[in-house]
Design a protein around this motif. Structure first.
Motif, PDB file in Angstrom:
ATOM      1  N   ARG A 118       9.144  -2.092  -0.769  1.00  0.00           N
ATOM      2  CA  ARG A 118       9.977  -3.124  -0.129  1.00  0.00           C
ATOM      3  C   ARG A 118      10.541  -4.094  -1.173  1.00  0.00           C
ATOM      4  O   ARG A 118      11.707  -4.483  -1.110  1.00  0.00           O
ATOM      5  N   GLY A 119       9.711  -4.494  -2.135  1.00  0.00           N
ATOM      6  CA  GLY A 119      10.171  -5.392  -3.191  1.00  0.00           C
ATOM      7  C   GLY A 119      11.261  -4.766  -4.038  1.00  0.00           C
ATOM      8  O   GLY A 119      12.241  -5.421  -4.400  1.00  0.00           O
TER       9      GLY A 119
ATOM     10  N   MET B 296       1.234 -14.496  -6.127  1.00  0.00           N
ATOM     11  CA  MET B 296       1.042 -13.488  -5.100  1.00  0.00           C
ATOM     12  C   MET B 296       0.004 -13.999  -4.115  1.00  0.00           C
ATOM     13  O   MET B 296      -1.027 -14.526  -4.529  1.00  0.00           O
TER      14      MET B 296
ATOM     15  N   ALA C 278       3.488   0.557  -0.758  1.00  0.00           N
ATOM     16  CA  ALA C 278       4.433   0.182   0.305  1.00  0.00           C
ATOM     17  C   ALA C 278       5.030  -1.198   0.037  1.00  0.00           C
ATOM     18  O   ALA C 278       6.235  -1.415   0.214  1.00  0.00           O
ATOM     19  N   ARG C 279       4.207  -2.139  -0.398  1.00  0.00           N
ATOM     20  CA  ARG C 279       4.678  -3.495  -0.704  1.00  0.00           C
ATOM     21  C   ARG C 279       5.689  -3.450  -1.857  1.00  0.00           C
ATOM     22  O   ARG C 279       6.736  -4.106  -1.806  1.00  0.00           O
ATOM     23  N   ASN C 280       5.384  -2.657  -2.873  1.00  0.00           N
ATOM     24  CA  ASN C 280       6.303  -2.563  -4.005  1.00  0.00           C
ATOM     25  C   ASN C 280       7.592  -1.850  -3.630  1.00  0.00           C
ATOM     26  O   ASN C 280       8.649  -2.185  -4.157  1.00  0.00           O
TER      27      ASN C 280
ATOM     28  N   SER D 221      10.485  -9.296  -4.660  1.00  0.00           N
ATOM     29  CA  SER D 221       9.115  -9.315  -4.133  1.00  0.00           C
ATOM     30  C   SER D 221       8.616 -10.732  -3.876  1.00  0.00           C
ATOM     31  O   SER D 221       7.634 -10.921  -3.163  1.00  0.00           O
TER      32      SER D 221
ATOM     33  N   SER E  88      -4.988  -1.302  -1.706  1.00  0.00           N
ATOM     34  CA  SER E  88      -4.437  -2.654  -1.539  1.00  0.00           C
ATOM     35  C   SER E  88      -3.074  -2.660  -0.853  1.00  0.00           C
ATOM     36  O   SER E  88      -2.535  -3.727  -0.555  1.00  0.00           O
ATOM     37  N   GLY E  89      -2.504  -1.480  -0.636  1.00  0.00           N
ATOM     38  CA  GLY E  89      -1.186  -1.400  -0.011  1.00  0.00           C
ATOM     39  C   GLY E  89      -0.043  -1.639  -0.971  1.00  0.00           C
ATOM     40  O   GLY E  89       1.104  -1.822  -0.550  1.00  0.00           O
ATOM     41  N   ALA E  90      -0.333  -1.645  -2.276  1.00  0.00           N
ATOM     42  CA  ALA E  90       0.699  -1.947  -3.273  1.00  0.00           C
ATOM     43  C   ALA E  90       1.890  -0.990  -3.230  1.00  0.00           C
ATOM     44  O   ALA E  90       3.030  -1.453  -3.369  1.00  0.00           O
TER      45      ALA E  90
ATOM     46  N   THR F 134       7.292 -12.554  -6.205  1.00  0.00           N
ATOM     47  CA  THR F 134       6.160 -12.822  -7.088  1.00  0.00           C
ATOM     48  C   THR F 134       6.565 -13.439  -8.425  1.00  0.00           C
ATOM     49  O   THR F 134       5.791 -14.179  -9.010  1.00  0.00           O
TER      50      THR F 134
ATOM     51  N   TYR G  65      -4.676   0.451  -6.179  1.00  0.00           N
ATOM     52  CA  TYR G  65      -3.297   0.234  -5.746  1.00  0.00           C
ATOM     53  C   TYR G  65      -3.062   0.815  -4.362  1.00  0.00           C
ATOM     54  O   TYR G  65      -2.400   0.202  -3.526  1.00  0.00           O
TER      55      TYR G  65
END
Length: 150
Positions: free
Chosen positions: A129-130, A60, A125-127, A35, A121-123, A37, A118
């Motif tokens: 990918r990470g 982040m 989908a972002r997570n 990610s 905030s788009g978490a 982060t 969550y």
């Protein structure tokens, strides 16, 4: 899949113990993190076990912060999960396959706490990918270490 969880899996050509040992070493987390982060390990044991606490330097959206985590699920060689103040969990499960290799599943469980935040905030989908990138890195590292030991 359960609601408010994101999970991905990969088959790694290495024994579960080797892969588990990578994930259970907080000092290796920056190498594994897909990610971007996780920056560095701050404190904690060399190897995680049940109820271990460990701290990480994080970043982040260009903003640095620190996170303290506690291991909340632990089965040697099979399962490890930790949570932090936000109460969501990162879980890794390891299943040795009869034909060889290990199925590794990483899950981001955000079913506890601020679910709406969550989602907005788009978490998820972002997570996702990470997680996919993390599993790629974990596979590469574990297979390279396995080949070096052969």
């Amino acid at each position: 899949m359960a609601k408010h969880m994101v999970a991905r899996s990969v088959v790694v050509d290495a024994p579960a113990k080797r892969i588990f040992d990578l994930v259970a070493a907080p000092s290796r987390h920056p190498e594994l993190d897909g990610s971007g982060t996780v920056q560095s390990a701050l404190f904690g044991p060399e190897r995680l076990e049940a109820d271990s606490e460990f701290g990480m330097d994080m970043k982040m959206l260009g903003l640095p912060y620190r996170m303290t985590n506690r291991v909340v699920e632990f089965e040697e060689g099979r399962l490890i999960a930790w949570k932090h103040v936000g109460s969501h969990r990162w879980r890794y499960e390891f299943e040795e396959l009869p034909q060889g290799g290990t199925l590794v599943t990483e899950t981001f469980d955000y079913s506890r706490g601020q679910v709406g935040f969550y989602i907005l905030s788009g978490a998820p989908a972002r997570n996702a990918r990470g997680i996919e990138r993390t599993l790629e890195r974990l596979k590469e590292l574990a297979e390279a270490e396995e080949a070096a030991q052969a």
